[in-house]
Design a protein around this motif. Structure first.
Motif, PDB file in Angstrom:
ATOM      1  N   ASP A   9       0.838  -1.189   0.000  1.00 24.43           N
ATOM      2  CA  ASP A   9       0.000   0.000   0.000  1.00 24.43           C
ATOM      3  C   ASP A   9       0.878   1.246   0.000  1.00 24.43           C
ATOM      4  N   GLU A  10       0.305   2.369   0.428  1.00 25.63           N
ATOM      5  CA  GLU A  10       1.030   3.632   0.377  1.00 25.63           C
ATOM      6  C   GLU A  10       2.155   3.712   1.396  1.00 25.63           C
ATOM      7  N   ASP A  11       2.237   2.750   2.305  1.00 28.72           N
ATOM      8  CA  ASP A  11       3.312   2.744   3.287  1.00 28.72           C
ATOM      9  C   ASP A  11       4.595   2.146   2.727  1.00 28.72           C
ATOM     10  N   CYS A  12       4.541   1.613   1.512  1.00 36.83           N
ATOM     11  CA  CYS A  12       5.724   1.023   0.908  1.00 36.83           C
ATOM     12  C   CYS A  12       6.810   2.087   0.748  1.00 36.83           C
ATOM     13  N   ILE A  13       8.013   1.748   1.164  1.00 36.75           N
ATOM     14  CA  ILE A  13       9.144   2.675   1.070  1.00 36.75           C
ATOM     15  C   ILE A  13      10.274   1.996   0.304  1.00 36.75           C
ATOM     16  N   VAL A  14      10.874   2.713  -0.606  1.00 38.52           N
ATOM     17  CA  VAL A  14      11.996   2.217  -1.388  1.00 38.52           C
ATOM     18  C   VAL A  14      13.259   2.944  -0.940  1.00 38.52           C
ATOM     19  N   ARG A  27       8.455   7.150  -0.828  1.00 37.28           N
ATOM     20  CA  ARG A  27       7.213   6.377  -0.877  1.00 37.28           C
ATOM     21  C   ARG A  27       6.656   6.501  -2.296  1.00 37.28           C
ATOM     22  N   PRO A  28       6.908   5.527  -3.174  1.00 37.99           N
ATOM     23  CA  PRO A  28       6.540   5.672  -4.590  1.00 37.99           C
ATOM     24  C   PRO A  28       5.044   5.701  -4.849  1.00 37.99           C
ATOM     25  N   ALA A  29       4.211   5.222  -3.915  1.00 29.38           N
ATOM     26  CA  ALA A  29       2.769   5.176  -4.153  1.00 29.38           C
ATOM     27  C   ALA A  29       2.091   6.518  -3.922  1.00 29.38           C
ATOM     28  N   GLN A  30       2.768   7.443  -3.289  1.00 31.26           N
ATOM     29  CA  GLN A  30       2.162   8.734  -3.019  1.00 31.26           C
ATOM     30  C   GLN A  30       2.218   9.650  -4.239  1.00 31.26           C
ATOM     31  N   ARG A  31       1.227  10.507  -4.367  1.00 31.33           N
ATOM     32  CA  ARG A  31       1.157  11.394  -5.533  1.00 31.33           C
ATOM     33  C   ARG A  31       2.335  12.355  -5.572  1.00 31.33           C
ATOM     34  N   ASP A  32       2.673  12.902  -4.419  1.00 30.31           N
ATOM     35  CA  ASP A  32       3.788  13.849  -4.362  1.00 30.31           C
ATOM     36  C   ASP A  32       5.063  13.130  -3.954  1.00 30.31           C
ATOM     37  N   CYS A  33       5.330  12.029  -4.646  1.00 27.88           N
ATOM     38  CA  CYS A  33       6.500  11.202  -4.314  1.00 27.88           C
ATOM     39  C   CYS A  33       7.781  12.024  -4.444  1.00 27.88           C
ATOM     40  N   LYS A  34       8.506  12.106  -3.349  1.00 30.93           N
ATOM     41  CA  LYS A  34       9.770  12.811  -3.333  1.00 30.93           C
ATOM     42  C   LYS A  34      10.812  11.971  -2.626  1.00 30.93           C
ATOM     43  N   TRP A  35      12.038  12.110  -3.075  1.00 34.65           N
ATOM     44  CA  TRP A  35      13.138  11.390  -2.440  1.00 34.65           C
ATOM     45  C   TRP A  35      13.634  12.177  -1.240  1.00 34.65           C
ATOM     46  N   SER A  36      13.835  11.457  -0.145  1.00 36.38           N
ATOM     47  CA  SER A  36      14.478  12.032   1.033  1.00 36.38           C
ATOM     48  C   SER A  36      15.917  11.554   1.049  1.00 36.38           C
ATOM     49  N   ASN A  37      16.846  12.472   0.837  1.00 36.38           N
ATOM     50  CA  ASN A  37      18.261  12.113   0.772  1.00 36.38           C
ATOM     51  C   ASN A  37      18.900  12.275   2.144  1.00 36.38           C
ATOM     52  N   ILE A  38      19.374  11.157   2.681  1.00 39.31           N
ATOM     53  CA  ILE A  38      19.982  11.145   4.005  1.00 39.31           C
ATOM     54  C   ILE A  38      21.496  11.186   3.856  1.00 39.31           C
ATOM     55  N   ARG A  65      33.393  -2.994   9.078  1.00 42.31           N
ATOM     56  CA  ARG A  65      34.083  -4.080   9.774  1.00 42.31           C
ATOM     57  C   ARG A  65      33.103  -5.040  10.445  1.00 42.31           C
ATOM     58  N   GLY A  66      31.805  -4.757  10.323  1.00 46.10           N
ATOM     59  CA  GLY A  66      30.807  -5.660  10.865  1.00 46.10           C
ATOM     60  C   GLY A  66      30.668  -5.610  12.370  1.00 46.10           C
ATOM     61  N   HIS A  67      31.102  -4.516  13.024  1.00 48.38           N
ATOM     62  CA  HIS A  67      31.036  -4.436  14.477  1.00 48.38           C
ATOM     63  C   HIS A  67      29.730  -3.823  14.977  1.00 48.38           C
ATOM     64  N   TYR A  68      29.015  -3.121  14.113  1.00 45.74           N
ATOM     65  CA  TYR A  68      27.732  -2.560  14.524  1.00 45.74           C
ATOM     66  C   TYR A  68      26.846  -2.354  13.301  1.00 45.74           C
ATOM     67  N   ILE A  69      25.571  -2.092  13.578  1.00 44.90           N
ATOM     68  CA  ILE A  69      24.560  -1.946  12.535  1.00 44.90           C
ATOM     69  C   ILE A  69      23.891  -0.580  12.685  1.00 44.90           C
ATOM     70  N   GLY A  70      23.686   0.101  11.564  1.00 46.51           N
ATOM     71  CA  GLY A  70      22.963   1.365  11.562  1.00 46.51           C
ATOM     72  C   GLY A  70      21.632   1.202  10.859  1.00 46.51           C
ATOM     73  N   SER A  71      20.582   1.826  11.392  1.00 48.84           N
ATOM     74  CA  SER A  71      19.237   1.700  10.812  1.00 48.84           C
ATOM     75  C   SER A  71      18.615   3.083  10.632  1.00 48.84           C
ATOM     76  N   TRP A  72      17.908   3.268   9.518  1.00 47.04           N
ATOM     77  CA  TRP A  72      17.276   4.534   9.177  1.00 47.04           C
ATOM     78  C   TRP A  72      15.819   4.300   8.771  1.00 47.04           C
ATOM     79  N   ASP A  73      14.982   5.339   8.928  1.00 50.26           N
ATOM     80  CA  ASP A  73      13.622   5.318   8.412  1.00 50.26           C
ATOM     81  C   ASP A  73      13.219   6.753   8.085  1.00 50.26           C
ATOM     82  N   LEU A  74      11.946   6.944   7.721  1.00 50.05           N
ATOM     83  CA  LEU A  74      11.473   8.291   7.399  1.00 50.05           C
ATOM     84  C   LEU A  74      10.849   8.975   8.612  1.00 50.05           C
ATOM     85  N   GLY A  75      11.071   8.417   9.788  1.00 50.88           N
ATOM     86  CA  GLY A  75      10.545   8.999  11.012  1.00 50.88           C
ATOM     87  C   GLY A  75      11.636   9.613  11.856  1.00 50.88           C
ATOM     88  N   ARG A  76      11.756   9.143  13.095  1.00 51.48           N
ATOM     89  CA  ARG A  76      12.692   9.755  14.037  1.00 51.48           C
ATOM     90  C   ARG A  76      14.145   9.477  13.697  1.00 51.48           C
TER      91      ARG A  76
END
Length: 226
Positions: A9-14, A27-38, A65-76
């Motif tokens: 659905d519209e929550d799909c994020i690429v 979010r490609p399903a939204q009408r005003d689809c815009k890229w958020s560049n991090i 080096r595989g010692h830690y993992i970083g995670s990102w989203d469109l929220g906090r």
């Protein structure tokens, strides 16, 4: 390299990650689809491969080096990533591996890290893909080590992932069940520009090797084949 959350659905994020400091989400399903560049400030992630973690609902990458993992989203965590430190094994993680071979892996080979989740077993793995070139024979030597990571960040080497196989290419790493063919369980499928092969995790034996020229060395998850 790209990754996609599995929602239809519209929550799909690429997510798209190139070599360097930028991770792009939209979010490609939204009408005003815009890229958020991090803009990634930690250079340990510049050459990392991105995956979507369904458990965390975030896009994750291992540090170089595989010692830690970083995670990102469109929220906090769009600007400041969520960091998970890994508790890795001691200096001698694999008893049967000789010190000479371990030094060869760590010093003479190029190394890539892949994170992959198994939706069927609710497990997370990190695959270390070592590659060494032989200029005289023009051949490449590949070796794979697999770590199983729990929710607390404890990582242990394993030679048995059960009835699963991991697909590695230039796209997001994929983990699928191999119940239909027990002969290729506990294996890694590797797809490169000039080679396809299946490698058994328990022995690191490579078979089914097929040299070929592949302009699109990508495995595409079924959820994206609409």
């Amino acid at each position: 390299m790209s990754s996609s959350s599995p929602n239809d659905d519209e929550d799909c994020i690429v997510a798209v990650k190139f070599l360097g400091p930028q991770l792009s989400l939209c979010r490609p399903a939204q009408r005003d689809c815009k890229w958020s560049n991090i803009r990634i400030t930690d250079p340990s992630f510049f050459s990392s491969h991105v995956m979507y973690s369904k458990r965390d609902g975030m896009f994750s990458m291992p540090a170089s080096r595989g010692h830690y993992i970083g995670s990102w989203d469109l929220g906090r965590h769009i600007k400041e990533p969520k960091i998970q430190m890994l508790r890795l094994p001691d200096e001698d993680p694999i008893p049967e591996m000789t010190e000479k071979k371990w030094q060869r892996l760590e010093s003479c080979c190029t190394k890539q890290h892949y994170l992959v989740e198994s939706l069927h077993t609710d497990e997370t793995f990190m695959v270390k893909w070592y590659t060494e070139s032989h200029p005289i024979t023009n051949n490449l030597w590949d070796h794979f080590l697999v770590l199983k990571i729990d929710k607390e960040g404890n990582a242990v080497y394993t030679k048995d992932i059960g009835h699963l196989c991991i697909l590695l290419s230039k796209s997001e790493a994929i983990c699928i069940p191999s119940k239909s063919n027990s002969k290729v369980k506990n294996s890694v499928y590797m797809l490169k520009e000039h080679e396809f092969a299946i490698v058994m995790i328990s022995t690191n034996q490579k078979f089914g090797r097929t040299p070929f020229a592949c302009s699109l060395p990508y495995y595409i998850p079924k959820r994206l084949l609409i």
